[in-house]
Design a protein around this motif. Structure first.
Motif, PDB file in Angstrom:
ATOM      1  N   PHE B 348       0.820  -0.963  -0.177  1.00 16.78           N
ATOM      2  CA  PHE B 348      -0.140  -0.314  -0.255  1.00 16.78           C
ATOM      3  C   PHE B 348       0.987   1.185  -0.115  1.00 16.78           C
ATOM      4  N   TYR B 349       1.980   0.507   0.563  1.00 15.48           N
ATOM      5  CA  TYR B 349       2.927   2.073  -0.013  1.00 15.48           C
ATOM      6  C   TYR B 349       4.250   2.101  -0.385  1.00 15.48           C
ATOM      7  N   PRO B 350       3.797   1.770  -1.954  1.00  9.95           N
ATOM      8  CA  PRO B 350       5.051   2.017  -2.755  1.00  9.95           C
ATOM      9  C   PRO B 350       6.729   2.744  -2.105  1.00  9.95           C
ATOM     10  N   LEU B 351       7.511   1.979  -2.834  1.00  8.64           N
ATOM     11  CA  LEU B 351       8.154   3.015  -2.727  1.00  8.64           C
ATOM     12  C   LEU B 351       9.301   4.105  -3.485  1.00  8.64           C
ATOM     13  N   MET B 352       9.689   4.901  -3.818  1.00  4.26           N
ATOM     14  CA  MET B 352      10.071   5.266  -5.316  1.00  4.26           C
ATOM     15  C   MET B 352      10.893   4.499  -6.080  1.00  4.26           C
ATOM     16  N   HIS B 353      12.117   3.970  -5.035  1.00  2.00           N
ATOM     17  CA  HIS B 353      13.121   4.261  -5.134  1.00  2.00           C
ATOM     18  C   HIS B 353      13.029   2.456  -5.853  1.00  2.00           C
ATOM     19  N   GLU B 354      11.819   1.725  -5.544  1.00  2.84           N
ATOM     20  CA  GLU B 354      12.256   0.481  -5.343  1.00  2.84           C
ATOM     21  C   GLU B 354      12.142  -0.059  -7.296  1.00  2.84           C
ATOM     22  N   ARG B 355      12.026  -0.706  -6.991  1.00  2.00           N
ATOM     23  CA  ARG B 355      11.784  -1.476  -9.051  1.00  2.00           C
ATOM     24  C   ARG B 355      10.686  -1.425  -9.080  1.00  2.00           C
ATOM     25  N   ARG B 356      10.537  -0.679  -9.876  1.00  2.00           N
ATOM     26  CA  ARG B 356       8.319  -1.329 -10.310  1.00  2.00           C
ATOM     27  C   ARG B 356       8.462  -2.497 -10.489  1.00  2.00           C
ATOM     28  N   ARG B 357       7.311  -3.806  -9.859  1.00  2.00           N
ATOM     29  CA  ARG B 357       6.842  -5.036 -10.388  1.00  2.00           C
ATOM     30  C   ARG B 357       6.989  -5.221 -11.255  1.00  2.00           C
ATOM     31  N   ASP B 358       6.606  -6.091 -12.124  1.00  2.00           N
ATOM     32  CA  ASP B 358       6.214  -6.873 -13.434  1.00  2.00           C
ATOM     33  C   ASP B 358       4.712  -7.399 -13.039  1.00  2.00           C
ATOM     34  N   TYR B 359       3.545  -6.807 -13.359  1.00  2.00           N
ATOM     35  CA  TYR B 359       2.738  -7.355 -13.193  1.00  2.00           C
ATOM     36  C   TYR B 359       1.962  -8.498 -13.931  1.00  2.00           C
ATOM     37  N   GLU B 360       1.378  -9.397 -14.230  1.00  2.00           N
ATOM     38  CA  GLU B 360       0.828 -10.593 -15.023  1.00  2.00           C
ATOM     39  C   GLU B 360       0.064 -10.193 -16.039  1.00  2.00           C
ATOM     40  N   ALA B 361      -0.511  -8.779 -15.617  1.00  2.00           N
ATOM     41  CA  ALA B 361      -1.942  -8.365 -16.669  1.00  2.00           C
ATOM     42  C   ALA B 361      -0.815  -7.128 -17.337  1.00  2.00           C
ATOM     43  N   MET B 362       0.321  -6.844 -17.105  1.00  2.00           N
ATOM     44  CA  MET B 362       1.079  -6.023 -17.887  1.00  2.00           C
ATOM     45  C   MET B 362       1.301  -6.716 -19.520  1.00  2.00           C
ATOM     46  N   ALA B 363       0.597  -8.026 -19.753  1.00  2.00           N
ATOM     47  CA  ALA B 363       0.777  -8.624 -21.276  1.00  2.00           C
ATOM     48  C   ALA B 363      -0.337  -8.225 -22.485  1.00  2.00           C
ATOM     49  N   LEU B 364      -1.560  -7.975 -20.859  1.00  2.00           N
ATOM     50  CA  LEU B 364      -2.752  -7.348 -21.422  1.00  2.00           C
ATOM     51  C   LEU B 364      -3.410  -6.527 -22.101  1.00  2.00           C
ATOM     52  N   PRO B 365      -4.228  -6.880 -23.236  1.00  2.00           N
ATOM     53  CA  PRO B 365      -4.704  -5.037 -23.872  1.00  2.00           C
ATOM     54  C   PRO B 365      -4.972  -4.174 -22.594  1.00  2.00           C
ATOM     55  N   LYS B 366      -4.717  -2.885 -23.370  1.00  2.00           N
ATOM     56  CA  LYS B 366      -4.604  -1.663 -22.247  1.00  2.00           C
ATOM     57  C   LYS B 366      -6.077  -1.571 -21.688  1.00  2.00           C
ATOM     58  N   ILE B 367      -7.556  -2.404 -23.191  1.00  2.00           N
ATOM     59  CA  ILE B 367      -8.653  -1.911 -22.082  1.00  2.00           C
ATOM     60  C   ILE B 367      -8.315  -3.104 -21.404  1.00  2.00           C
ATOM     61  N   ILE B 368      -8.142  -3.627 -21.106  1.00  2.00           N
ATOM     62  CA  ILE B 368      -8.268  -5.213 -19.829  1.00  2.00           C
ATOM     63  C   ILE B 368      -8.026  -4.929 -18.953  1.00  2.00           C
ATOM     64  N   ARG B 369      -6.751  -4.412 -18.957  1.00  2.00           N
ATOM     65  CA  ARG B 369      -6.036  -3.835 -18.024  1.00  2.00           C
ATOM     66  C   ARG B 369      -6.199  -2.820 -17.404  1.00  2.00           C
ATOM     67  N   GLU B 370      -7.142  -1.991 -17.952  1.00  2.00           N
ATOM     68  CA  GLU B 370      -8.028  -0.780 -17.591  1.00  2.00           C
ATOM     69  C   GLU B 370      -9.315  -1.159 -16.276  1.00  2.00           C
ATOM     70  N   ARG B 371      -9.547  -2.667 -16.518  1.00  3.08           N
ATOM     71  CA  ARG B 371     -10.742  -3.210 -16.015  1.00  3.08           C
ATOM     72  C   ARG B 371      -9.963  -4.073 -14.731  1.00  3.08           C
ATOM     73  N   ASP B 372      -8.672  -4.300 -14.716  1.00  2.00           N
ATOM     74  CA  ASP B 372      -9.135  -5.518 -13.720  1.00  2.00           C
ATOM     75  C   ASP B 372      -8.337  -5.067 -12.131  1.00  2.00           C
ATOM     76  N   THR B 373      -8.882  -5.198 -11.312  1.00  2.00           N
ATOM     77  CA  THR B 373      -8.910  -3.632 -10.000  1.00  2.00           C
ATOM     78  C   THR B 373      -7.360  -4.915  -9.565  1.00  2.00           C
ATOM     79  N   GLU B 374      -6.886  -5.733  -9.589  1.00  2.00           N
ATOM     80  CA  GLU B 374      -5.287  -5.003  -8.151  1.00  2.00           C
ATOM     81  C   GLU B 374      -4.906  -4.608  -9.511  1.00  2.00           C
TER      82      GLU B 374
END
Lengths: 214, 801
Positions: B348-374
């Motif tokens: 809940f408190y992401p740190l700026m200097h940390e490399r961002r995680r890769d999320y599973e959803a990243m590979a999906l089309p934008k429209i679907i990512r926009e509807r993905d809760t997590e």
């Protein structure tokens, strides 16, 4: 007797699709002040639809529609132009080589009638001498707010040898009729075999060199 | 338990316009629900500790409006125990604080009552439903009366009343808290009659108490509270205190420091707007819940049919206007809590200097990512962080925006990408947006046709705002004029910043010079010509076969692409597509639109290749569905794989390419496979006429050398043997111009060695460069070689990337 066929059959426009009956192809251009209903007239004529919030036309739009007269099929290639004065310099590209023009004004707005007269003048001066010009007083459904009298426009049309009708794209009044009247007035001697659209551009110089927006 | 509920919904119907009435311009009247929607946008922006945040205004079927807002605790009316005077002062202080903010913003409450003042167990007070009167345009857009009669001030009953009517209601509420419910069980009209009889009284409060046989109780009220009540319950509105005074007076009386509420951590500590957004993504459905709790009841249509319809429109009978349904449906966030329960607290408190995680959803089309809760959960928290640090995080925002932009913060992110900074409000405030100008007529006829399917833009509020924005922009850019299309261009910014006109304006102001430099000049012909020519060259570079076909049928971009570029596609696509296009545009920069055009052509390629002039132009007059995600992806690929100097335009605001070699040499490209070098001496700019006649773009020498170094091109030198032998580019092949037979159609006719090299180059996807010393011959050879390639690739056109 007279029917309107949708020009959706693409193969019919193919140069190699040799037609059975006499087919005449005409280039028609719509001119007039913005928001008088040019696009709405075309949309009503071509698709039988009417959108209250028809979006403005930038540059120009192109549509075709086929009319079946008794012995001939008349195919209109319609260039619907942008109304804003600034786009004026694009207009010659579309009306040059046109066999017919509909100059549209809004009967609830006197200024648009003045602009229509200017368009007629310009067409008489610069377009092909044999061009058939029709004057359309659109939005006749708003007759209660009329600012341009029917008689005034009729007199002007008679003086200049124009076809004249008051139309309403919203109620479809006189929309098909004005196109039919034009089709009837056009000479049918010249039978073209399609691909006339390209003539648009040949007539308008090489498009690259022709003026763009000004 | 009560704290489980985070927000609540209520619903009502807006007024129906009788019959098919039209406005003076012949257009249908704006439905009341649209007006309400437009007005209520402002309420969505209000955040104050004593006001329940509005979360959403939904327009349902048949003019139904659903209002979603924050709730806490329960309404004063629901408390059965009597409050102590100390508690009353505490409540009154907080109410006055909230009311002060509303009145400062010229929002009249008008419906202040004990059932929309919420109090929780910590003693926090929040006003609920304070925007009804405002959003319904003083009640004009709804068929029912607003407010409870017993809180009406005398002047409000006779149809008048401004903000001070709220002060009266406030006084009545405190009086009620002290001496109990007033005019209980009395019907509305006797209640109002009673209130009206107060006008002859010197001290209405005392008189009310006496009428309720509560004079003793009234006398018992501490002096200071009674003072407050009497200052509110003055017959003349001008004599009543203002909330500003009341608040400061009450604050000094308030002994109770609000009990320190520990800031909530974790999910419940997130912004309420985010929680609501995620809740919806997780499957929360306001309408379904309302149906479940009986607030939306569907009656058979026959019951709502009018009994009679007169010839001229009006109807009689049938469903008559119901009163405002005061019930609310409360919602808990359990659904969302369960959905996100596995997320560790640290996330809940992401740190700026940390490399961002890769999320599973990243590979999906934008429209679907926009509807993905997590996914939206992570992205929103991350962007919230970054936006908080703007402008210092500008670089970071840009690189994140390259991945995608959460729809909820798109307005903020766009502003950051456009570098909007500083006191934009004051700047915008100072611009004269009202004085009529001669462009007004054109603006007035264009606005009612601009993106009118959008509920926000089609109401009166939207029209007014769009007009102000356009006028402000024209006034601050006197070098430019209004071209039709500027309205469409402004619309996305207004859509995303509906309640922040200043920012919409700042975005537009930053956008135009970056992407549409000089497009809105009175005489923009040269600019547009150059742009279209460049677009055509880029299309030819990436889609040579298609370009040749379109060239052959005399199909030129002037016929269809002016609205594309003049409005950056905002006149061509609906808003939900434009936002995705512009997401990419703002990140990639001003060359991208050229490739977006090419990507659209590519999507229509098969149809276009099969079509003649008429079919082509018809296709563009009524553009078929375009897959925007695909178009964005393709255009970015093309843009990045094209050497920068190829898309160089003279009319741009970008810093000039400082490359000494550019001054002396240009190489003309033909397409992905074939190019041509022409060494121009003493030539800095390509004259416009030449540019317009070139099918292929030119490249700077440095870009060319970098291609050679990376072994990405194959050079054909068409100078004579002699010259070639004297000096040549390493690795180039020599096909003397004189040796090319124009009549030949076989690539092999060039000789076995060139044939081998060329086939190899084509296989490797190399760019083929034709080098010569003069222009004309190179042109001929390029046509020739292009023919060969065309023949070579007839069978497998997919190879043209």
């Amino acid at each position: 007797m007279i029917s309107i066929a949708m020009a959706t059959n693409r193969s019919a426009q193919r140069p190699n699709g040799a037609p059975q009956t006499k087919v005449c192809q005409f280039k028609l251009v719509l001119l007039g002040e913005s928001a008088v209903g040019k696009s709405s007239l075309v949309l009503r004529f071509v698709k039988g639809q009417f959108h209250e919030y028809q979006e403005s036309t930038i540059g120009a739009a192109f549509l075709t529609q086929t009319l079946c007269l008794d012995d001939t099929t008349v195919k209109f290639e319609i260039w619907d132009t942008a109304g804003q004065e600034r786009y004026h310099s694009l207009a010659p590209m579309y009306y040059r080589g046109a066999q017919a023009a509909i100059v549209v004004y809004d009967i609830t707005n006197q200024d648009t009638f003045g602009r229509a007269k200017n368009w007629v003048k310009e067409l008489q001066r610069q377009a092909s001498p044999s061009i058939v010009i029709a004057l359309a007083g659109n939005k006749s459904d708003l007759a209660a707010k009329r600012m341009v009298e029917f008689e005034e426009a009729q007199a002007y049309a008679d003086e200049n040898g124009l076809l004249f009708m008051e139309t309403s794209a919203k109620t479809a009044m006189n929309v098909n009729d004005i196109f039919l009247a034009i089709a009837n007035k056009l000479p049918k001697s010249e039978v073209s075999t399609g691909g006339a659209g390209t003539r648009v551009l040949n007539d308008a110089d090489a498009p690259r060199a022709s003026s763009c927006c000004k | 338990m009560e704290d489980d509920y985070k927000f609540a919904a209520s619903t009502f119907f807006a007024k129906n316009h009788p019959g098919e009435t039209c406005g003076s311009n012949g257009l249908p009247l704006t439905p009341s629900s649209i007006t309400i929607l437009g007005r209520s946008q402002r309420l969505l922006q209000i955040e104050h500790p004593n006001l329940c945040t509005y979360l959403d205004i939904i327009r349902g079927k048949h003019e139904r409006i659903i209002v979603v807002a924050e709730v806490i605790g329960k309404a004063l009316a629901e408390y059965t125990t009597k409050f102590s005077y100390e508690e009353i002062i505490n409540i009154a202080t907080q109410v006055a604080c909230g009311m002060k903010l509303l009145h400062d913003g010229n929002i009249i409450h008008r419906t202040l009552s004990d059932d929309n003042i919420l109090l929780d167990s910590n003693g926090r007070v929040k006003l609920f439903h304070y925007g009804m009167y405002y959003m319904t345009n003083e009640g004009k857009e709804v068929p029912f009366p607003l407010g409870l009669p017993r809180y009406f001030s005398p002047e409000a009953i006779i149809g008048g009343g401004g903000p001070s009517a709220d002060v009266w209601a406030f006084g009545i509420i405190i009086l009620e808290l002290c001496i109990g419910k007033l005019w209980n069980n009395l019907k509305p009209s006797p209640t109002m009659r009673r209130i009206l009889t107060l006008v002859h009284s010197n001290n209405p409060a005392e008189r009310i108490a006496r009428e309720h046989y509560a004079l003793d109780a009234y006398k018992e009220i501490p002096e200071n509270i009674r003072g407050i009540i009497e200052k509110c319950l003055k017959i003349y509105p001008s004599e009543r205190a203002t909330f500003k005074d009341l608040h400061s007076e009450l604050s000094s009386m308030n002994t109770r420091t609000p009990s320190e509420i520990k800031p909530v951590r974790g999910l419940m500590g997130c912004k309420l707007q985010y929680l609501y957004h995620w809740w919806q993504l997780a499957g929360g459905d306001i309408q379904a819940e309302l149906k479940k709790s009986g607030l939306i009841k569907n009656s058979p249509p026959i019951l709502s049919m009018p009994i009679a319809i007169l010839l001229d429109g009006p109807t009689i009978g049938g469903k008559t206007g119901a009163l405002f349904d005061r019930r609310i449906a409360k919602y808990s966030l359990d659904l969302l809590k369960n959905r996100l329960s596995h997320i560790p607290p640290s996330d809940f408190y992401p740190l700026m200097h940390e490399r961002r995680r890769d999320y599973e959803a990243m590979a999906l089309p934008k429209i679907i990512r926009e509807r993905d809760t997590e996914y939206q959960f992570y992205r929103l928290l991350w962007f919230q962080r970054l936006l908080h640090g703007y402008p210092y995080t500008a670089q970071c925002i840009r690189s994140e925006a390259e991945i995608d932009i959460p729809p909820l913060v798109r307005g903020d992110v766009w502003a950051a990408l456009l570098g909007v900074l500083g006191d934009i409000e004051t700047h915008y405030e100072r611009i004269d947006k009202e004085t009529p100008t001669h462009t007004d007529r054109q603006i007035d006829v264009d606005i009612p046709r601009c993106h009118q399917y959008c509920w926000l833009l089609c109401g009166a509020e939207g029209h007014k705002k769009l007009k102000r924005l356009l006028k402000a922009w024209l006034l601050t850019n006197p070098q430019y004029v209004y071209w039709q299309g500027l309205d469409s261009l402004t619309a996305p910014f207004l859509y995303l910043n509906f309640c922040n006109e200043a920012r919409a304006f700042a975005c537009l102001t930053a956008f135009v010079p970056k992407f549409l430099h000089k497009f809105f000049l009175k005489d923009n012909s040269a600019v547009i010509k150059e742009y279209l020519a460049k677009f055509w060259q880029m299309a030819a570079f990436h889609e040579p076969q298609l370009a040749t076909h379109l060239h052959d049928i005399n199909f030129v971009p002037e016929l269809f692409a002016i609205p594309w570029f003049l409005t950056m596609f905002s006149h061509v696509f609906p808003l939900h597509k434009i936002v995705h296009l512009w997401d990419a545009l703002l990140v990639e920069g001003p060359s991208l639109p050229l490739f977006m055009g090419a990507a659209i052509l590519r999507q229509l390629r098969d149809t276009l290749l099969d079509s003649g002039f008429n079919e082509c132009i018809l296709l563009f007059s009524d553009l078929p569905e375009i897959d925007i995600g695909e178009c964005v992806k393709e255009s970015i690929d093309m843009c990045r794989s094209t050497p920068k100097s190829l898309s160089y335009r003279r009319f741009t605001n970008e810093p000039e390419i400082k490359d000494p070699m550019v001054r002396y040499a240009y190489i003309t490209y033909l397409n992905t496979f074939i190019c041509k070098i022409i060494i121009y001496r003493d030539m800095v700019e390509i004259p416009m006429e030449i540019l317009l006649n070139e099918v292929c773009p030119r490249i700077s020498l440095s870009d060319f050398f970098s291609l050679i170094c990376q072994d990405k091109c194959c050079v054909i030198d068409i100078r004579s043997n002699l010259l070639y032998e004297k000096s040549c580019i390493e690795g180039s092949i020599n096909i003397p111009y004189s040796g090319v037979h124009l009549g030949q159609h076989e690539l092999k006719s060039l000789g076995p060695q060139p044939y081998k090299v060329l086939v190899e180059a084509v296989k490797m996807n190399k760019i083929i460069v034709v080098a010569s010393a003069e222009d004309g011959t190179a042109q001929l050879v390029r046509d020739k070689v292009f023919d060969f390639i065309k023949i070579l690739y007839k069978g497998s056109p997919s190879r043209f990337i």
